[in-house]
Design a protein around this motif. Structure first.
Motif, mmCIF file in Angstrom:
data_model
loop_
_atom_site.group_PDB
_atom_site.id
_atom_site.type_symbol
_atom_site.label_atom_id
_atom_site.label_comp_id
_atom_site.label_asym_id
_atom_site.label_seq_id
_atom_site.Cartn_x
_atom_site.Cartn_y
_atom_site.Cartn_z
ATOM 1 N N GLN A 98 -0.833 7.675 3.244
ATOM 2 C CA GLN A 98 -0.692 9.092 3.535
ATOM 3 C C GLN A 98 -1.108 9.343 4.973
ATOM 4 O O GLN A 98 -2.188 8.917 5.401
ATOM 5 C CB GLN A 98 -1.547 9.944 2.600
ATOM 6 C CG GLN A 98 -1.013 10.067 1.190
ATOM 7 C CD GLN A 98 -1.805 11.075 0.383
ATOM 8 O OE1 GLN A 98 -3.041 11.070 0.398
ATOM 9 N NE2 GLN A 98 -1.111 11.954 -0.321
ATOM 10 N N GLY A 103 -5.090 8.429 3.902
ATOM 11 C CA GLY A 103 -5.190 7.890 2.558
ATOM 12 C C GLY A 103 -4.433 6.589 2.423
ATOM 13 O O GLY A 103 -3.394 6.391 3.053
ATOM 14 N N MET A 104 -4.958 5.669 1.610
ATOM 15 C CA MET A 104 -4.253 4.424 1.305
ATOM 16 C C MET A 104 -4.689 3.943 -0.063
ATOM 17 O O MET A 104 -5.865 4.032 -0.431
ATOM 18 C CB MET A 104 -4.485 3.361 2.389
ATOM 19 C CG MET A 104 -5.902 3.127 2.812
ATOM 20 S SD MET A 104 -5.986 1.953 4.189
ATOM 21 C CE MET A 104 -7.751 1.973 4.544
ATOM 22 N N ASN A 105 -3.720 3.436 -0.814
ATOM 23 C CA ASN A 105 -3.966 3.065 -2.208
ATOM 24 C C ASN A 105 -3.023 1.937 -2.575
ATOM 25 O O ASN A 105 -1.801 2.107 -2.539
ATOM 26 C CB ASN A 105 -3.742 4.281 -3.111
ATOM 27 C CG ASN A 105 -4.124 4.030 -4.549
ATOM 28 O OD1 ASN A 105 -3.863 2.957 -5.106
ATOM 29 N ND2 ASN A 105 -4.750 5.018 -5.167
ATOM 30 N N ARG A 106 -3.573 0.784 -2.927
ATOM 31 C CA ARG A 106 -2.726 -0.365 -3.267
ATOM 32 C C ARG A 106 -2.088 -0.191 -4.642
ATOM 33 O O ARG A 106 -0.915 -0.487 -4.835
ATOM 34 C CB ARG A 106 -3.551 -1.645 -3.213
ATOM 35 C CG ARG A 106 -2.809 -2.892 -3.666
ATOM 36 C CD ARG A 106 -3.436 -4.152 -3.110
ATOM 37 N NE ARG A 106 -3.168 -4.298 -1.698
ATOM 38 C CZ ARG A 106 -4.035 -4.810 -0.820
ATOM 39 N NH1 ARG A 106 -5.239 -5.178 -1.214
ATOM 40 N NH2 ARG A 106 -3.711 -4.932 0.449
ATOM 41 N N ALA A 107 -2.864 0.310 -5.602
ATOM 42 C CA ALA A 107 -2.356 0.416 -6.971
ATOM 43 C C ALA A 107 -1.194 1.389 -7.077
ATOM 44 O O ALA A 107 -0.332 1.247 -7.940
ATOM 45 C CB ALA A 107 -3.488 0.841 -7.909
ATOM 46 N N ALA A 108 -1.156 2.398 -6.212
ATOM 47 C CA ALA A 108 -0.119 3.435 -6.298
ATOM 48 C C ALA A 108 1.203 3.017 -5.657
ATOM 49 O O ALA A 108 2.212 3.701 -5.827
ATOM 50 C CB ALA A 108 -0.611 4.724 -5.630
ATOM 51 N N GLU A 141 4.166 10.754 3.383
ATOM 52 C CA GLU A 141 3.877 9.561 2.591
ATOM 53 C C GLU A 141 4.745 8.401 3.068
ATOM 54 O O GLU A 141 5.873 8.594 3.534
ATOM 55 C CB GLU A 141 4.133 9.823 1.113
ATOM 56 C CG GLU A 141 3.164 10.826 0.497
ATOM 57 C CD GLU A 141 3.371 10.968 -0.985
ATOM 58 O OE1 GLU A 141 2.442 10.655 -1.751
ATOM 59 O OE2 GLU A 141 4.468 11.390 -1.386
ATOM 60 N N SER A 192 0.818 -1.209 0.000
ATOM 61 C CA SER A 192 0.000 0.000 0.000
ATOM 62 C C SER A 192 0.853 1.260 0.000
ATOM 63 O O SER A 192 1.951 1.283 0.552
ATOM 64 C CB SER A 192 -0.920 0.013 1.233
ATOM 65 O OG SER A 192 -0.157 -0.160 2.422
#
Length: 336
Positions: free
Chosen positions: A86, A130-135, A96, A83
């Motif tokens: 943020q 914020g959290m985002n696996r694809a990024a 980050e 992941s």
């Protein structure tokens, strides 16, 4: 196709047990995989928390394994970029980080690590916003993608110098080993200039550069020694900008935002920026994720030249550079 390990890379991580929720839904829990995390939970680094050296081997299929020589992790185990995270501090700063997950032979979670991309301090509240696996893969690739900053003058094959933001795909740039080479792609990103993304400023004249050269921390400069000042046994050296920081003529420019540009050629090249030699983007299993998918499909036949490229020089370890006169030595060694 069998994956082939690339040269190892070392990163400094916090074990999950040292970064716990102090307020929120997962109160008391350490950092976990993204499926278990909750936005608005507040984390803190424990008193005495310190980073551990994790050595990874990127593989040509885009995966990673933990290599020998690490302070954390089981050698041979798989490591996943779980992941992109943020966090917000009480004073409104955005930090980050990446969440990394180690798995065992049964593909079960064996350990979790936090890789901060900005400064983090013990006993400060960090609210997960914020959290985002694809990024995750893209952000990890951006750290390793060597970049010049807006305003950097690049030498063309004609000898003219052009600011990097004015270069166009197809322009022919002067390279040390292959003459004039066409630019295949120009990447651009605007990032917070903190932590792993805070640029390094090399003041004009420090390494015989004609103007201030501002580059990403891991950007390697090429130095050809006429005399073996460092005792490396080789005349051609590659030196990371961050390993030369002395706080005066070479320093970290921390704060605000930075415009980064990447130059891609058919080969990994040594080009000239502000009059001195520096590397172009090297496409390897880690940095591939920073390239747009449509670009990868279009130029994939050329990328094999990066994999086959011979080393442009000896990658100098920081231990050889830990001496007060190293800047003067390098400047003189390249001219005498």
């Amino acid at each position: 196709m069998t994956a082939i390990d690339s040269p190892t890379q070392a990163i400094a991580v916090f074990p999950a047990q040292t970064f716990r929720v102090v307020q929120g839904a997962n109160l008391g829990d350490p950092l976990s995989d993204m499926e278990e995390m909750m936005l608005d939970d507040i984390y803190q680094l424990s008193p005495g928390a310190s980073r551990k050296r994790l050595v990874i081997a990127p593989r040509d299929d885009g995966t990673f394994r933990i290599a020998e020589g690490a302070e954390a992790g089981q050698p041979g185990a798989m490591l996943h970029l779980d992941s992109a995270l943020q966090f917000m501090t009480p004073d409104g700063r955005m930090i980050e980080a990446l969440g990394l997950v180690e798995t065992d032979a049964e593909e079960m979670i064996a350990a979790v690590y936090l890789l901060p991309l900005g400064p983090m301090t013990v006993e400060i509240d960090y609210t997960l916003v914020g959290m985002n696996r694809a990024a995750a893969a893209v952000k990890f690739a951006q750290v390793a993608s060597v970049s010049f900053t807006r305003g950097t003058r690049i030498t063309l094959a004609s000898g003219a110098q052009v600011r990097i933001e004015d270069l166009k795909v197809g322009d022919r740039v002067l390279t040390r080993d292959h003459g004039g080479q066409q630019v295949r792609w120009i990447g651009q990103s605007t990032l917070r200039a903190t932590g792993s993304f805070a640029p390094i400023v090399i003041r004009a004249g420090t390494l015989n550069n004609t103007g201030d050269l501002v580059v990403s921390p891991d950007h390697r400069l090429f130095v050809y020694q006429r005399s073996d000042a460092l005792g490396t046994g080789r005349p051609d050296l590659l030196i990371k900008a961050r390993h030369l920081v002395n706080g005066t003529t070479i320093y970290v420019q921390d704060g605000g935002f930075v415009d980064y540009f990447q130059l891609l050629f058919d080969h990994h090249e040594i080009i000239y920026a502000e009059g001195i030699a520096a590397e172009s983007l090297l496409v390897d299993p880690r940095t591939r994720a920073a390239l747009p998918p449509d670009l990868l499909a279009r130029i994939d036949p050329h990328l094999s030249d990066h994999a086959r490229s011979e080393a442009q020089g000896l990658d100098v370890q920081k231990s050889l550079l830990d001496r007060p006169d190293v800047i003067d030595l390098l400047r003189r060694a390249s001219t005498q």
